[in-house]
Design a protein around this motif. Structure first.
Motif, mmCIF file in Angstrom:
data_model
loop_
_atom_site.group_PDB
_atom_site.id
_atom_site.type_symbol
_atom_site.label_atom_id
_atom_site.label_comp_id
_atom_site.label_asym_id
_atom_site.label_seq_id
_atom_site.Cartn_x
_atom_site.Cartn_y
_atom_site.Cartn_z
ATOM 1 N N GLU A 108 140.329 -41.051 119.149
ATOM 2 C CA GLU A 108 139.023 -40.825 118.519
ATOM 3 C C GLU A 108 137.979 -41.846 118.974
ATOM 4 N N SER A 109 138.440 -43.002 119.429
ATOM 5 C CA SER A 109 137.515 -44.015 119.927
ATOM 6 C C SER A 109 137.024 -43.696 121.332
ATOM 7 N N GLY A 110 137.684 -42.758 122.011
ATOM 8 C CA GLY A 110 137.319 -42.419 123.382
ATOM 9 C C GLY A 110 138.053 -43.255 124.424
ATOM 10 N N LEU A 111 138.958 -44.107 124.007
ATOM 11 C CA LEU A 111 139.688 -44.928 124.973
ATOM 12 C C LEU A 111 140.691 -44.121 125.781
ATOM 13 N N LEU B 265 144.979 -36.878 122.393
ATOM 14 C CA LEU B 265 145.800 -37.476 121.351
ATOM 15 C C LEU B 265 147.242 -37.538 121.837
ATOM 16 N N LEU B 266 147.783 -38.728 121.874
ATOM 17 C CA LEU B 266 149.164 -38.930 122.297
ATOM 18 C C LEU B 266 150.044 -39.118 121.071
ATOM 19 N N ALA B 267 151.311 -38.806 121.223
ATOM 20 C CA ALA B 267 152.307 -39.074 120.193
ATOM 21 C C ALA B 267 152.993 -40.392 120.534
ATOM 22 N N PRO B 268 153.584 -41.066 119.552
ATOM 23 C CA PRO B 268 154.248 -42.336 119.841
ATOM 24 C C PRO B 268 155.279 -42.249 120.976
ATOM 25 N N ASP B 269 155.988 -41.113 121.089
ATOM 26 C CA ASP B 269 156.982 -41.021 122.162
ATOM 27 C C ASP B 269 156.350 -40.792 123.538
ATOM 28 N N GLU B 270 155.019 -40.721 123.581
ATOM 29 C CA GLU B 270 154.285 -40.636 124.846
ATOM 30 C C GLU B 270 153.562 -41.956 125.152
ATOM 31 N N ASP B 271 153.998 -43.036 124.508
ATOM 32 C CA ASP B 271 153.278 -44.304 124.638
ATOM 33 C C ASP B 271 153.110 -44.758 126.084
ATOM 34 N N TRP C 1 136.771 -49.291 116.626
ATOM 35 C CA TRP C 1 137.516 -49.115 117.873
ATOM 36 C C TRP C 1 136.578 -48.612 118.983
ATOM 37 N N ARG C 2 135.589 -47.799 118.631
ATOM 38 C CA ARG C 2 134.602 -47.376 119.636
ATOM 39 C C ARG C 2 133.822 -48.567 120.170
ATOM 40 N N ASP C 3 133.623 -49.568 119.330
ATOM 41 C CA ASP C 3 132.954 -50.788 119.779
ATOM 42 C C ASP C 3 133.705 -51.433 120.940
ATOM 43 N N HIS D 55 159.362 -46.973 120.284
ATOM 44 C CA HIS D 55 158.027 -46.783 120.852
ATOM 45 C C HIS D 55 157.007 -47.629 120.087
ATOM 46 N N TYR D 56 155.922 -47.946 120.763
ATOM 47 C CA TYR D 56 154.843 -48.695 120.142
ATOM 48 C C TYR D 56 154.191 -47.867 119.035
ATOM 49 N N TYR D 57 153.931 -48.502 117.917
ATOM 50 C CA TYR D 57 153.141 -47.945 116.817
ATOM 51 C C TYR D 57 153.697 -46.609 116.319
ATOM 52 N N ASP D 58 155.021 -46.549 116.158
ATOM 53 C CA ASP D 58 155.647 -45.292 115.748
ATOM 54 C C ASP D 58 156.034 -45.251 114.277
ATOM 55 N N SER D 59 155.548 -46.201 113.485
ATOM 56 C CA SER D 59 155.919 -46.189 112.074
ATOM 57 C C SER D 59 155.093 -45.167 111.294
ATOM 58 N N PRO D 60 155.660 -44.649 110.212
ATOM 59 C CA PRO D 60 154.929 -43.664 109.409
ATOM 60 C C PRO D 60 153.609 -44.241 108.897
ATOM 61 N N GLY D 61 152.565 -43.450 108.944
ATOM 62 C CA GLY D 61 151.262 -43.877 108.446
ATOM 63 C C GLY D 61 150.433 -44.658 109.444
ATOM 64 N N ASN D 62 151.012 -44.995 110.598
ATOM 65 C CA ASN D 62 150.269 -45.760 111.591
ATOM 66 C C ASN D 62 149.292 -44.833 112.313
ATOM 67 N N LYS D 63 148.037 -45.243 112.402
ATOM 68 C CA LYS D 63 146.966 -44.416 112.984
ATOM 69 C C LYS D 63 146.608 -44.841 114.417
ATOM 70 N N PHE D 64 147.475 -45.635 115.071
ATOM 71 C CA PHE D 64 147.150 -46.165 116.383
ATOM 72 C C PHE D 64 146.694 -45.084 117.366
ATOM 73 N N TYR D 65 147.466 -44.025 117.508
ATOM 74 C CA TYR D 65 147.143 -43.009 118.534
ATOM 75 C C TYR D 65 145.917 -42.186 118.150
ATOM 76 N N VAL D 66 145.686 -42.005 116.861
ATOM 77 C CA VAL D 66 144.459 -41.344 116.403
ATOM 78 C C VAL D 66 143.259 -42.226 116.754
ATOM 79 N N LEU D 67 143.344 -43.517 116.461
ATOM 80 C CA LEU D 67 142.248 -44.444 116.758
ATOM 81 C C LEU D 67 142.006 -44.546 118.265
ATOM 82 N N LEU D 68 143.075 -44.589 119.031
ATOM 83 C CA LEU D 68 142.956 -44.688 120.484
ATOM 84 C C LEU D 68 142.221 -43.475 121.050
#
Length: 168
Positions: free
Chosen positions: A43-46, A50-56, A157-159, A28-41
């Motif tokens: 929290e930015s409002g995009l 909150l999705l998990a990597p296996d819900e990419d 990311w909100r930008d 899955h995309y951005y599934d490595s430990p410590g990766n904040k991709f889904y949090v940023l996605l």
């Protein structure tokens, strides 16, 4: 290699690089430990939840596509990687997003170098586009970027959301 998560008319395509050869072995995309991709996605409002990597794959439901620029060949030590720029641009034309957002300065500069464009120094909209698709540069979500405080990364990311709003 991970399959592209793209469909025509997505609002934004978020693009990274497969610079590390082992990344293609992940499921899955951005599934490595410590990766904040889904949090940023989120929290930015995009995306509204909150999705998990296996819900990419669900990012598509929210108008977000995911892809990577793919290395053409391994580079010699100290040499910049060469990516399939033509294939990347073709994927973006088919998806026809409002914008493409590079998931780090490294990803944006990988494209810029391969396209003969100026390297980026800042986050936000660079002076160039990908074909006719406006570009945007985000701070990276990986654990390697944890030196940048999470609230600052969220704001940057909100930008992207604000940038998309200006495009219509």
């Amino acid at each position: 290699m991970l399959p592209d998560l793209l469909r025509p008319g997505v609002r934004v395509v978020i693009a990274g690089t497969i610079a590390a050869w082992d990344r293609a072995a992940r499921s899955h995309y951005y599934d490595s430990p410590g990766n904040k991709f889904y949090v940023l996605l989120h929290e930015s409002g995009l995306v509204p939840q909150l999705l998990a990597p296996d819900e990419d794959e669900r990012v598509l439901d929210f108008g977000v596509g995911l892809t990577d620029m793919v290395r053409v060949r391994e580079s010699e030590p100290g040499e910049p990687p060469v990516f399939d720029r033509v294939g990347f641009e073709r994927k973006l034309r088919r998806a026809a997003p409002q914008a493409v957002a590079f998931v780090s300065k490294t990803a944006a500069n990988s494209y810029a170098r391969n396209a003969g464009q100026r390297q980026v120094r800042d986050f936000g909209a660079p002076s160039w586009s990908v074909g006719r698709i406006p570009a945007f540069v985000l701070p990276g979500p990986s654990g390697a970027n944890n030196g940048m405080p999470l609230p600052l990364r969220i704001a940057l990311w909100r930008d992207l959301g604000d940038f998309l709003d200006t495009l219509g």
